[in-house]
Motif scaffolding. Structure first.
Motif, PDB file in Angstrom:
ATOM      1  N   LEU A 271      62.716  59.679 126.952  1.00  0.00           N
ATOM      2  CA  LEU A 271      61.526  58.951 127.408  1.00  0.00           C
ATOM      3  C   LEU A 271      61.227  59.206 128.882  1.00  0.00           C
ATOM      4  O   LEU A 271      60.342  58.570 129.454  1.00  0.00           O
ATOM      5  CB  LEU A 271      61.724  57.445 127.167  1.00  0.00           C
ATOM      6  CG  LEU A 271      61.786  57.038 125.692  1.00  0.00           C
ATOM      7  CD1 LEU A 271      62.294  55.606 125.550  1.00  0.00           C
ATOM      8  CD2 LEU A 271      60.422  57.184 125.034  1.00  0.00           C
TER       9      LEU A 271
ATOM     10  N   THR B  60      62.904  58.553 131.668  1.00  0.00           N
ATOM     11  CA  THR B  60      63.149  57.420 132.557  1.00  0.00           C
ATOM     12  C   THR B  60      64.649  57.347 132.799  1.00  0.00           C
ATOM     13  O   THR B  60      65.398  58.250 132.439  1.00  0.00           O
ATOM     14  CB  THR B  60      62.608  56.111 131.955  1.00  0.00           C
ATOM     15  OG1 THR B  60      62.735  55.058 132.927  1.00  0.00           O
ATOM     16  CG2 THR B  60      63.336  55.724 130.682  1.00  0.00           C
TER      17      THR B  60
ATOM     18  N   CYS C 123      66.732  51.525 133.724  1.00  0.00           N
ATOM     19  CA  CYS C 123      65.389  50.969 133.535  1.00  0.00           C
ATOM     20  C   CYS C 123      65.187  50.461 132.114  1.00  0.00           C
ATOM     21  O   CYS C 123      64.300  49.637 131.871  1.00  0.00           O
ATOM     22  CB  CYS C 123      64.325  52.010 133.878  1.00  0.00           C
ATOM     23  SG  CYS C 123      64.286  52.456 135.619  1.00  0.00           S
TER      24      CYS C 123
ATOM     25  N   TYR D  99      58.803  44.007 133.437  1.00  0.00           N
ATOM     26  CA  TYR D  99      58.463  43.733 132.045  1.00  0.00           C
ATOM     27  C   TYR D  99      59.325  42.618 131.463  1.00  0.00           C
ATOM     28  O   TYR D  99      58.957  41.999 130.478  1.00  0.00           O
ATOM     29  CB  TYR D  99      58.606  45.009 131.203  1.00  0.00           C
ATOM     30  CG  TYR D  99      57.701  46.110 131.681  1.00  0.00           C
ATOM     31  CD1 TYR D  99      56.333  46.071 131.423  1.00  0.00           C
ATOM     32  CD2 TYR D  99      58.194  47.177 132.426  1.00  0.00           C
ATOM     33  CE1 TYR D  99      55.491  47.065 131.885  1.00  0.00           C
ATOM     34  CE2 TYR D  99      57.356  48.186 132.893  1.00  0.00           C
ATOM     35  CZ  TYR D  99      56.005  48.117 132.623  1.00  0.00           C
ATOM     36  OH  TYR D  99      55.173  49.102 133.084  1.00  0.00           O
TER      37      TYR D  99
ATOM     38  N   GLU E  60      61.835  47.888 125.924  1.00  0.00           N
ATOM     39  CA  GLU E  60      61.409  48.913 126.878  1.00  0.00           C
ATOM     40  C   GLU E  60      61.275  50.272 126.201  1.00  0.00           C
ATOM     41  O   GLU E  60      60.384  51.056 126.545  1.00  0.00           O
ATOM     42  CB  GLU E  60      62.389  48.986 128.043  1.00  0.00           C
ATOM     43  CG  GLU E  60      61.981  49.943 129.153  1.00  0.00           C
ATOM     44  CD  GLU E  60      60.650  49.635 129.788  1.00  0.00           C
ATOM     45  OE1 GLU E  60      60.139  50.488 130.545  1.00  0.00           O
ATOM     46  OE2 GLU E  60      60.072  48.549 129.527  1.00  0.00           O
TER      47      GLU E  60
ATOM     48  N   PRO F 151      64.565  46.149 132.481  1.00  0.00           N
ATOM     49  CA  PRO F 151      63.174  46.602 132.642  1.00  0.00           C
ATOM     50  C   PRO F 151      62.422  45.762 133.691  1.00  0.00           C
ATOM     51  O   PRO F 151      61.750  44.786 133.373  1.00  0.00           O
ATOM     52  CB  PRO F 151      62.557  46.420 131.249  1.00  0.00           C
ATOM     53  CG  PRO F 151      63.713  46.126 130.326  1.00  0.00           C
ATOM     54  CD  PRO F 151      64.760  45.494 131.179  1.00  0.00           C
TER      55      PRO F 151
ATOM     56  N   GLU G 148      53.593  54.073 125.465  1.00  0.00           N
ATOM     57  CA  GLU G 148      52.926  54.533 126.682  1.00  0.00           C
ATOM     58  C   GLU G 148      52.772  56.059 126.659  1.00  0.00           C
ATOM     59  O   GLU G 148      51.769  56.597 127.162  1.00  0.00           O
ATOM     60  CB  GLU G 148      53.733  54.098 127.901  1.00  0.00           C
ATOM     61  CG  GLU G 148      53.113  54.453 129.234  1.00  0.00           C
ATOM     62  CD  GLU G 148      53.957  53.935 130.395  1.00  0.00           C
ATOM     63  OE1 GLU G 148      53.514  52.985 131.066  1.00  0.00           O
ATOM     64  OE2 GLU G 148      55.061  54.476 130.611  1.00  0.00           O
TER      65      GLU G 148
ATOM     66  N   ARG H 228      57.949  50.018 124.444  1.00  0.00           N
ATOM     67  CA  ARG H 228      56.830  50.054 125.395  1.00  0.00           C
ATOM     68  C   ARG H 228      56.630  51.456 125.951  1.00  0.00           C
ATOM     69  O   ARG H 228      55.513  51.974 125.996  1.00  0.00           O
ATOM     70  CB  ARG H 228      57.094  49.077 126.553  1.00  0.00           C
ATOM     71  CG  ARG H 228      55.925  48.953 127.522  1.00  0.00           C
ATOM     72  CD  ARG H 228      56.364  48.409 128.859  1.00  0.00           C
ATOM     73  NE  ARG H 228      57.215  49.365 129.577  1.00  0.00           N
ATOM     74  CZ  ARG H 228      56.719  50.418 130.239  1.00  0.00           C
ATOM     75  NH1 ARG H 228      55.420  50.666 130.256  1.00  0.00           N
ATOM     76  NH2 ARG H 228      57.546  51.233 130.869  1.00  0.00           N
ATOM     77  N   ARG H 229      57.745  52.091 126.360  1.00  0.00           N
ATOM     78  CA  ARG H 229      57.660  53.418 126.958  1.00  0.00           C
ATOM     79  C   ARG H 229      57.215  54.451 125.910  1.00  0.00           C
ATOM     80  O   ARG H 229      56.428  55.353 126.214  1.00  0.00           O
ATOM     81  CB  ARG H 229      59.031  53.788 127.537  1.00  0.00           C
ATOM     82  CG  ARG H 229      59.115  55.165 128.164  1.00  0.00           C
ATOM     83  CD  ARG H 229      58.274  55.292 129.394  1.00  0.00           C
ATOM     84  NE  ARG H 229      58.464  56.602 130.018  1.00  0.00           N
ATOM     85  CZ  ARG H 229      57.580  57.167 130.815  1.00  0.00           C
ATOM     86  NH1 ARG H 229      56.437  56.541 131.103  1.00  0.00           N
ATOM     87  NH2 ARG H 229      57.815  58.345 131.347  1.00  0.00           N
ATOM     88  N   ARG H 230      57.696  54.320 124.686  1.00  0.00           N
ATOM     89  CA  ARG H 230      57.318  55.244 123.615  1.00  0.00           C
ATOM     90  C   ARG H 230      55.811  55.183 123.371  1.00  0.00           C
ATOM     91  O   ARG H 230      55.133  56.227 123.280  1.00  0.00           O
ATOM     92  CB  ARG H 230      58.093  54.900 122.335  1.00  0.00           C
ATOM     93  CG  ARG H 230      57.671  55.713 121.128  1.00  0.00           C
ATOM     94  CD  ARG H 230      58.519  55.390 119.914  1.00  0.00           C
ATOM     95  NE  ARG H 230      58.376  54.013 119.462  1.00  0.00           N
ATOM     96  CZ  ARG H 230      57.327  53.544 118.777  1.00  0.00           C
ATOM     97  NH1 ARG H 230      56.303  54.351 118.498  1.00  0.00           N
ATOM     98  NH2 ARG H 230      57.292  52.285 118.377  1.00  0.00           N
TER      99      ARG H 230
END
Length: 226
Positions: free
Chosen positions: A81, A83, A87, A94, A27, A91, A34, A30-32
């Motif tokens: 991030l 969030t 999360c 995901y 996560e 996640p 994004e 993925r978030r980075r």
């Protein structure tokens, strides 16, 4: 079943701790991405937050080479991030299924998250004072909304162009005033109970400053004051 088959089966079911670390790593990555950040960008943001996490540590975490993952790192990574820590750990959307504790079966990640945050009750679990604080927040919202509506009704009564409109506005003002008084009364007793339990109640907004009873005056002599 051969030993090789057993080893393959064990590889299909990673240790609980490894699974949780993989959840967080996946996560974070993925978030980075994004957000269009490099690992160095994320490291820089963590440093700005006051808890440096070097770029190579982030890279090792994302690739699964990092042996441990301190809670403080999860908290700072989540803030960096933009969030929530939960999360990263669970996640939702995901990761379909995950483990809550070692040796337990996989469960939907959504269910695991809700139990982690206390949104879903678990029989025999102690929720501490969380329900009391949730009730406190609800009562504050109710009291503030009632006070706001009372002010509106009071203004409507003053600006009414007919007796009927004035009477209706006064009726509503009285109704909202009663709601505010009731919510304040419940708040006062809840806050007293929290203090009796040794807890500190949440701060009140200025509009509800009259909820707590005034502090008793202490009679001190001139000699005691000096």
């Amino acid at each position: 079943m051969t030993q090789h088959d057993l080893d393959d089966e064990e590889d299909d079911f990673p240790e609980w701790a490894d699974r949780i670390k993989a959840n967080v790593a996946g996560e974070v990555r993925r978030r980075r991405k994004e957000m269009g950040w490099s690992a160095q960008d994320l490291a820089d943001q963590c440093e700005q937050l006051g808890h440096p996490i070097p770029r190579n540590v982030i890279a090792n975490m994302e690739s699964g080479r990092r042996a441990n993952l301190p809670l403080v790192d999860v908290m700072v990574l989540a803030a960096a991030l933009e969030t929530y820590p939960v999360c990263l750990i669970f996640p939702v959307g995901y990761v379909d299924r995950t483990q809550e504790l070692p040796f337990q079966d996989l469960v939907p990640t959504w269910d695991a998250l809700r139990r982690f945050t206390g949104e879903q009750d678990v029989p025999m679990y102690d929720a501490g004072l969380v329900p009391d604080f949730e009730l406190h927040a609800s009562l504050v919202r109710t009291a503030l909304a009632a006070l706001e509506e009372e002010d509106r009704a009071r203004f409507a009564a003053k600006t009414a162009t007919s007796r009927a409109q004035q009477e209706e506005a006064e009726r509503k003002r009285t109704e909202y005033a009663d709601q505010a008084i009731s919510a304040k009364y419940s708040l006062r007793h809840l806050r007293r109970d929290l203090r009796d339990d040794g807890a500190t109640p949440p701060d009140l907004p200025p509009a509800l400053g009259d909820v707590d009873p005034p502090e008793p005056a202490t009679n001190t002599t001139l000699e005691e004051r000096h």
